[in-house]
Design an enzyme around this catalytic site. Structure first.
Site, PDB file in Angstrom:
ATOM      1  N   TRP A 222      29.562  56.483  27.167  1.00  0.00           N
ATOM      2  CA  TRP A 222      30.281  56.932  28.343  1.00  0.00           C
ATOM      3  C   TRP A 222      31.118  55.561  29.336  1.00  0.00           C
ATOM      4  CZ3 TRP A 222      31.997  61.170  28.325  1.00  0.00           C
ATOM      5  CH2 TRP A 222      31.364  62.315  27.920  1.00  0.00           C
TER       6      TRP A 222
ATOM      7  N   ASP B  89      28.459  55.718  37.662  1.00  0.00           N
ATOM      8  CA  ASP B  89      28.242  57.138  37.192  1.00  0.00           C
ATOM      9  C   ASP B  89      26.964  57.624  36.872  1.00  0.00           C
ATOM     10  OD1 ASP B  89      28.579  59.432  35.272  1.00  0.00           O
ATOM     11  OD2 ASP B  89      29.626  58.429  33.764  1.00  0.00           O
TER      12      ASP B  89
ATOM     13  N   LYS C 216      25.331  68.608  34.364  1.00  0.00           N
ATOM     14  CA  LYS C 216      24.068  68.189  34.040  1.00  0.00           C
ATOM     15  C   LYS C 216      22.917  68.533  35.015  1.00  0.00           C
ATOM     16  CE  LYS C 216      26.796  66.252  31.028  1.00  0.00           C
ATOM     17  NZ  LYS C 216      27.465  64.894  30.845  1.00  0.00           N
TER      18      LYS C 216
END
Ligand SMILES: *Cc1c(COP(=O)(O)O)cnc(C)c1O
Length: 357
Positions: A100, A169, A193
């Site tokens: 990511w 993030d 999530k």
């Protein structure tokens, strides 16, 4: 009806209380004569849903008035571009801890001079690199990190000390434990999530970082969302409603993020202890950097890993395969995963080892 235990990394398991509440309110929301799905986003009813959603999130995370809370479409991935477009004038520094941050780096580089100042790639992203303040260029606009690495299962155990704003993030760990929002310049998280259904990203940004960027495309400009209170165009209304129900569940049913953290630690401890004691299963991440949310492990045999995943599925424990980039296994044990679910997984791991170890 029997619900299976879903260990997916996202879209992920939902609290049953939320699903039932949504079911109850599906045909008619709060004596309005209509479903939330059908409501105008300009209606009073929806205005109430949106403001309660934001307020509950502010209460849960203790977000001060120094920060905006924005609801933006395009997932977490759009932020890889939106953040530099809005906040980067000079250069950006990034700590590389997995897929990511790689994606964030790729997008950043198209927009601004971006430098990786530390990386854990040399050891397959099984740890978080330690950095010191002196490694950070004070001329850079911000330091970018991914605090919980969903794919590799690693997590920062403390934040890097930085003289420049920290951009993080938090997609796979938001609301899993209390954090001090004041330590960040910007926090963002895709909902699917730990926070709601796919389709929305929540951005929490310190007000003084917002600049006038009139040249930016309207939909990529944070100011658009600030000025319109996230209602410039039609937002994903039903997704926002479901996020709001999750926030209420966290407040009223769980009792806040301290309590949530205790439950998450209990679940993670059960699972990591089992893996650490096993002679068959090997946890992938170094102890001090292990994620409470995404637990990665392997038997070091591809065949046995595959067999584990398929036998687990037969037993009602689904989505235990690791990300295709890394293989092995991953159990995502987000807020909505119950202790009961983790205990069932631990029993399954033990029985599997007796049989095939
Ligand atoms: C899932 C995930 C993303 C991407 O989210 P999308 O909503 O699919 O864009 C980004 N960062 C992290 C840490 C994630 O876990």
């Amino acid at each position: 009806m029997s619900r299976i235990y879903n260990f997916s990394s996202g879209p992920a398991i939902f609290p049953e209380w939320v699903l039932k509440k949504a079911q109850q309110e599906m045909l008619e929301y709060n004596n309005s004569g209509q479903s939330v799905i059908e409501m105008s986003h300009r209606s009073m009813e929806f205005a109430t849903i949106l403001s309660a959603c934001e307020q509950d999130l502010r209460d849960l995370m203790n977000i001060s008035d120094d920060y905006h809370v924005l609801f933006i479409q395009g997932g977490a991935s759009l932020q890889f571009s939106m953040i530099p477009l809005n906040l980067a004038k000079n250069k950006v520094e990034i700590i590389h801890t997995g897929e990511w941050t790689k994606k964030a780096y790729t997008e950043h580089r198209k927009i601004v001079d971006t430098k990786i100042i530390a990386s854990s790639e040399n050891e397959n992203f099984t740890y978080i690199p330690e950095i010191t303040s002196s490694m950070i260029d004070k001329e850079a606009d911000y330091l970018y990190i991914c605090q919980n690495n969903t794919i590799y299962g690693s997590c920062y155990n403390k934040l890097p000390e930085t003289p420049i704003p920290l951009v993080a993030d938090l997609s796979s760990m938001i609301l899993s434990e209390p954090i001090n929002v004041n330590n960040y310049g910007l926090i963002f998280a895709g909902a699917q999530k730990n926070m709601g259904p796919a389709g929305i990203c929540i951005v929490i940004i310190r007000k003084d970082l917002i600049k006038d960027n009139d040249n930016l495309p309207t939909m990529l400009n944070y100011k658009t969302y600030i000025d319109s209170k996230s209602l410039f165009n039609t937002p994903p209304t039903y997704t926002i409603y479901l996020c709001g129900l999750i926030f209420r569940w966290l407040k009223e049913k769980i009792g806040g993020l301290d309590k949530m953290k205790n439950i998450n630690e209990e679940k993670a401890t059960l699972l990591y202890n089992c893996l650490d004691q096993s002679k068959l299963f090997i946890p992938k991440v170094k102890k001090e950097y292990r994620s409470l949310m995404n637990v990665t492990f392997t038997t070091n045999s591809k065949d046995l890993d595959n067999m584990f995943v398929s036998k687990a599925k037969e037993a009602g424990l689904i989505n235990l395969n690791g990300h295709s980039l890394v293989g092995g296994m991953r159990a995502s044990i987000y807020n909505a995963m119950t202790i009961d679910g983790v205990q069932t997984l631990v029993e399954f791991l033990k029985n599997f080892e007796v049989k095939y170890g």
